[in-house]
Motif scaffolding. Sequence first.
Motif, PDB file in Angstrom:
ATOM      1  N   SER A  96      43.872  32.134  44.647  1.00 22.81           N
ATOM      2  CA  SER A  96      43.046  31.914  45.845  1.00 22.81           C
ATOM      3  C   SER A  96      43.698  32.383  47.142  1.00 22.81           C
ATOM      4  O   SER A  96      43.279  31.978  48.217  1.00 22.81           O
ATOM      5  CB  SER A  96      42.664  30.434  45.973  1.00 22.81           C
ATOM      6  OG  SER A  96      41.975  30.004  44.820  1.00 22.81           O
ATOM      7  N   VAL A  99      41.304  35.725  48.822  1.00 20.50           N
ATOM      8  CA  VAL A  99      39.847  35.553  48.838  1.00 20.50           C
ATOM      9  C   VAL A  99      39.173  36.307  49.975  1.00 20.50           C
ATOM     10  O   VAL A  99      37.958  36.508  49.941  1.00 20.50           O
ATOM     11  CB  VAL A  99      39.468  34.068  48.907  1.00 20.50           C
ATOM     12  CG1 VAL A  99      39.852  33.358  47.615  1.00 20.50           C
ATOM     13  CG2 VAL A  99      40.119  33.386  50.110  1.00 20.50           C
ATOM     14  N   GLU A 157      36.513  34.017  41.744  1.00 18.65           N
ATOM     15  CA  GLU A 157      36.463  33.775  43.180  1.00 18.65           C
ATOM     16  C   GLU A 157      36.306  35.067  43.972  1.00 18.65           C
ATOM     17  O   GLU A 157      35.527  35.137  44.932  1.00 18.65           O
ATOM     18  CB  GLU A 157      37.739  33.047  43.604  1.00 18.65           C
ATOM     19  CG  GLU A 157      37.650  32.366  44.938  1.00 18.65           C
ATOM     20  CD  GLU A 157      38.753  31.346  45.158  1.00 18.65           C
ATOM     21  OE1 GLU A 157      38.631  30.528  46.083  1.00 18.65           O
ATOM     22  OE2 GLU A 157      39.752  31.386  44.399  1.00 18.65           O
TER      23      GLU A 157
END
Length: 319
Positions: A96, A99, A157
Amino acid sequence: MHHIVFLDRATLAPEVRLQRPAFAHHWTEHERTTPEQVVDRLRQATIAITNKVPLTAQALTQLPQLRLVAVAATGTDCVDKAACARQGVMVCNIRSYAVHTVPEHTMALMLALQRQLFAYRDSVRAGRWWDSGQFCYFDHPIADLAGSTLGLVGRGELGRRVAALAQAFGMQVLWAGRKGLTRVEPPYTPWDEVLSRCDVLSLHCPLTPETRHLLAEAEFRAMPRRPLIINTARGALIDEVALERALDEGLVSGAALDVASTEPPPPEHVAMRLAQRPNVILTPHVAWASRQAQQRLADQLIQVLEAFVAGRPMNQASH
């Protein structure tokens, strides 16, 4: 006391702050490490940090003290995870942190190809604007993203963030189902249908034995709309020789690649031939590398080490 060895510190920019873990440890870092140097450099290590240096089964069997491999990236294809499991070595990665940077780079590549940015920049530098005799010229056809169809491979993601940005541009998004399946459940669209309908196809999936050469000659010949191909994931997802032929034959309109099957690609590599084409953009695996993203990666890397030593491991990679 843990002995931590970072095998390829140069894969992070020099200005990135890399704090030391709070637990007692000895820290060694190397700017770069060749495969032949891995065993010697990790011989005393209990924790290895690698970004792209391969950790093979052959090397791992010679490292009985190793307890953790922390991959300073999301993709863990550089590590033989099955061999780690057999030896009781945990593998953790970073998540993450990219992103924003990868989706923004993806959209930048898409826009650069659709709007012919580099072709027009180069022609202006060559004097074409003055030679045209008017306020504009139309040597390179421009297309809008709005109203076009984006096929996305990988609904993690990063893929979802690319979808959100693409929809903001007015694109229709199709999520590609697994290759080889004819029936899929929403929100997925069958693989073959995505190939037949997309104007742009963007890859955001991991490299595995099943996804290697996910796009090859058969796939390029199944794309009637001559789409743009975008790859910010892993180079070997695409058969690059087949892509070269597809560009020769006009089966695809262009390609934007941030990755290659060999990195860095030597001068004779097919990726370097592709980079010479006016309808191809090749960037050096930097989609992930905004300043902000690199710092988030470095901060999370230390958190991974501390969580492991505290007995609360985070971001364990699946086998």
